[in-house]
Design a protein around this motif. Sequence first.
Motif, PDB file in Angstrom:
ATOM      1  N   SER A 110      47.130  56.495  37.225  1.00 41.46           N
ATOM      2  CA  SER A 110      47.247  57.134  38.538  1.00 41.46           C
ATOM      3  C   SER A 110      47.449  58.641  38.408  1.00 41.46           C
ATOM      4  N   VAL A 111      48.081  59.082  37.315  1.00 45.87           N
ATOM      5  CA  VAL A 111      48.252  60.518  37.095  1.00 45.87           C
ATOM      6  C   VAL A 111      46.900  61.182  36.861  1.00 45.87           C
ATOM      7  N   ILE A 112      46.028  60.511  36.106  1.00 47.67           N
ATOM      8  CA  ILE A 112      44.677  61.035  35.904  1.00 47.67           C
ATOM      9  C   ILE A 112      43.950  61.148  37.239  1.00 47.67           C
ATOM     10  N   CYS A 113      44.104  60.132  38.086  1.00 48.48           N
ATOM     11  CA  CYS A 113      43.494  60.199  39.424  1.00 48.48           C
ATOM     12  C   CYS A 113      43.988  61.424  40.181  1.00 48.48           C
ATOM     13  N   GLU A 114      45.301  61.657  40.141  1.00 48.27           N
ATOM     14  CA  GLU A 114      45.872  62.793  40.856  1.00 48.27           C
ATOM     15  C   GLU A 114      45.300  64.113  40.351  1.00 48.27           C
ATOM     16  N   ILE A 115      45.176  64.250  39.050  1.00 43.92           N
ATOM     17  CA  ILE A 115      44.633  65.489  38.489  1.00 43.92           C
ATOM     18  C   ILE A 115      43.205  65.719  38.978  1.00 43.92           C
ATOM     19  N   ILE A 116      42.431  64.647  39.034  1.00 43.45           N
ATOM     20  CA  ILE A 116      41.058  64.772  39.522  1.00 43.45           C
ATOM     21  C   ILE A 116      41.047  65.144  41.009  1.00 43.45           C
ATOM     22  N   TYR A 117      41.910  64.524  41.793  1.00 43.28           N
ATOM     23  CA  TYR A 117      41.968  64.855  43.226  1.00 43.28           C
ATOM     24  C   TYR A 117      42.354  66.322  43.431  1.00 43.28           C
ATOM     25  N   TYR A 118      43.338  66.808  42.662  1.00 41.59           N
ATOM     26  CA  TYR A 118      43.713  68.216  42.763  1.00 41.59           C
ATOM     27  C   TYR A 118      42.533  69.115  42.420  1.00 41.59           C
ATOM     28  N   VAL A 146      31.222  49.801  46.658  1.00 40.36           N
ATOM     29  CA  VAL A 146      30.033  49.611  45.801  1.00 40.36           C
ATOM     30  C   VAL A 146      30.464  49.550  44.338  1.00 40.36           C
ATOM     31  N   THR A 147      31.414  50.404  43.968  1.00 38.32           N
ATOM     32  CA  THR A 147      31.893  50.436  42.581  1.00 38.32           C
ATOM     33  C   THR A 147      32.612  49.147  42.210  1.00 38.32           C
ATOM     34  N   VAL A 148      33.580  48.735  43.030  1.00 41.71           N
ATOM     35  CA  VAL A 148      34.398  47.579  42.637  1.00 41.71           C
ATOM     36  C   VAL A 148      33.629  46.271  42.747  1.00 41.71           C
ATOM     37  N   ILE A 149      32.759  46.149  43.752  1.00 40.67           N
ATOM     38  CA  ILE A 149      31.972  44.913  43.867  1.00 40.67           C
ATOM     39  C   ILE A 149      30.948  44.838  42.742  1.00 40.67           C
ATOM     40  N   TYR A 162      38.462  49.947  35.348  1.00 40.05           N
ATOM     41  CA  TYR A 162      37.428  50.920  35.673  1.00 40.05           C
ATOM     42  C   TYR A 162      37.500  52.165  34.799  1.00 40.05           C
ATOM     43  N   GLY A 163      38.609  52.369  34.136  1.00 38.94           N
ATOM     44  CA  GLY A 163      38.741  53.493  33.229  1.00 38.94           C
ATOM     45  C   GLY A 163      38.944  54.816  33.953  1.00 38.94           C
ATOM     46  N   PRO A 164      39.305  55.860  33.209  1.00 41.04           N
ATOM     47  CA  PRO A 164      39.601  57.154  33.831  1.00 41.04           C
ATOM     48  C   PRO A 164      38.417  57.783  34.553  1.00 41.04           C
ATOM     49  N   SER A 165      37.191  57.353  34.220  1.00 42.36           N
ATOM     50  CA  SER A 165      36.024  57.962  34.863  1.00 42.36           C
ATOM     51  C   SER A 165      35.760  57.406  36.250  1.00 42.36           C
ATOM     52  N   LEU A 166      36.315  56.224  36.582  1.00 40.92           N
ATOM     53  CA  LEU A 166      36.019  55.601  37.872  1.00 40.92           C
ATOM     54  C   LEU A 166      37.251  55.241  38.697  1.00 40.92           C
ATOM     55  N   ASN A 167      38.421  55.171  38.094  1.00 41.17           N
ATOM     56  CA  ASN A 167      39.619  54.818  38.864  1.00 41.17           C
ATOM     57  C   ASN A 167      39.801  55.728  40.070  1.00 41.17           C
ATOM     58  N   TRP A 168      39.544  57.011  39.885  1.00 40.57           N
ATOM     59  CA  TRP A 168      39.742  57.964  40.974  1.00 40.57           C
ATOM     60  C   TRP A 168      38.774  57.694  42.115  1.00 40.57           C
ATOM     61  N   VAL A 169      37.570  57.220  41.801  1.00 42.77           N
ATOM     62  CA  VAL A 169      36.596  56.897  42.841  1.00 42.77           C
ATOM     63  C   VAL A 169      37.083  55.696  43.657  1.00 42.77           C
ATOM     64  N   TYR A 220      41.638  45.140  43.988  1.00 43.58           N
ATOM     65  CA  TYR A 220      40.472  46.016  44.031  1.00 43.58           C
ATOM     66  C   TYR A 220      39.690  45.864  45.338  1.00 43.58           C
ATOM     67  N   LEU A 221      39.897  44.746  46.049  1.00 40.89           N
ATOM     68  CA  LEU A 221      39.247  44.540  47.349  1.00 40.89           C
ATOM     69  C   LEU A 221      40.161  44.852  48.529  1.00 40.89           C
ATOM     70  N   THR A 222      41.467  44.812  48.309  1.00 44.39           N
ATOM     71  CA  THR A 222      42.401  44.883  49.442  1.00 44.39           C
ATOM     72  C   THR A 222      43.138  46.206  49.584  1.00 44.39           C
ATOM     73  N   MET A 223      43.031  47.093  48.593  1.00 39.09           N
ATOM     74  CA  MET A 223      43.858  48.290  48.634  1.00 39.09           C
ATOM     75  C   MET A 223      43.403  49.329  49.655  1.00 39.09           C
ATOM     76  N   ILE A 224      42.136  49.323  50.027  1.00 40.87           N
ATOM     77  CA  ILE A 224      41.709  50.273  51.063  1.00 40.87           C
ATOM     78  C   ILE A 224      42.310  49.903  52.421  1.00 40.87           C
ATOM     79  N   PRO A 225      42.211  48.627  52.862  1.00 46.16           N
ATOM     80  CA  PRO A 225      42.902  48.282  54.106  1.00 46.16           C
ATOM     81  C   PRO A 225      44.405  48.480  54.020  1.00 46.16           C
TER      82      PRO A 225
END
Length: 318
Positions: A110-118, A146-149, A162-169, A220-225
């Motif tokens: 999640s820290v990697i995701c944050e760095i990418i978002y910043y 599309v990514t998770v499905i 999903y690894g550091p390259s896709l978790n942020w997506v 991976y399916l429920t976190m957006i709602p």
Amino acid sequence: MRTEKQITYIVGLNTVRAAAALSVVFAHLLGPSMPGISRYIFTGHPAVIAFFVISGICIHFPFRAAELSPMTFLKRRYTRIMIPTAVALILAQWIGIRAYNPIDGYILWSVICEIIYYSLYPLFLPISRKVGWPAMIAASVIISYVTVIGLGSDEYGNAQIYGPSLNWVVSLPAWLMGCYIAQIYRSGLYVGNIWIWRAATAITASALYWATTNTPIGFYLTMIPFGVLACGWILSEASNAERGNASAVMEKIGEACFSIYLIHVIAAAAIERLGITSPVIVCTGSLLLVIPFFFLVEKPAHELSRRLGRRMVAGTPH
């Protein structure tokens, strides 16, 4: 009367931060030892989604109608997050937690995701002023699903797959939701009874944890709602805080939420090396060991980031 900035930045959000951080700790250190269905009471992944929403709020609120200096912004954010993370990474490797690294993603995903978002925010901001945050959220939701499905997940709906390259997506919609909440937030906004929001959020998080481990419907399916629900909870906490009802204890705990998130598993491993195996003692000791990390590492990094920002605003960047 508190100002709008104080309500949004500090009071309400720190309570949410504290609740989310403690949920992660209890999920990791107490949950596995709890009997039967009670093990689903505490869950970490929904708590991280709440963190992402809060992060979006904190990042965007100062720039709702202000100009952004990308260099100042990035220097401050990188300093704020990378110094505590680097120290925690060194401690984790010293203790022997090899999976605690940016590639395997244990805790640090999640820290990697944050760095990418910043890093992307200086690009997101001008786009949002042309197309609006709702359009950006809608696009990110499509890309996320599309990514998770397409890739699926393990039986736990595990983010690390999903690894550091896709978790942020995958988690980007939650962060953009936070930006949108910051954009529309107004002092005096009331979204309903706070205890209903708290109960709904806690029960839903536990139910989704159960579904993740017992059905094909994973995180991976429920976190957006769930991110939408978290937005309502966060707004209710801000409203409650504005009326002077925030918990002083939770506000203090919330200040150290990043330290709690980074250090609890490292502290637990150190305590267990002493031969202590009681989950309650390990959990309590881990939280106590957060205190020196916060005052010796995270707080100085936060203060340094503020000083860097003031120097650059004054025209003397370093």
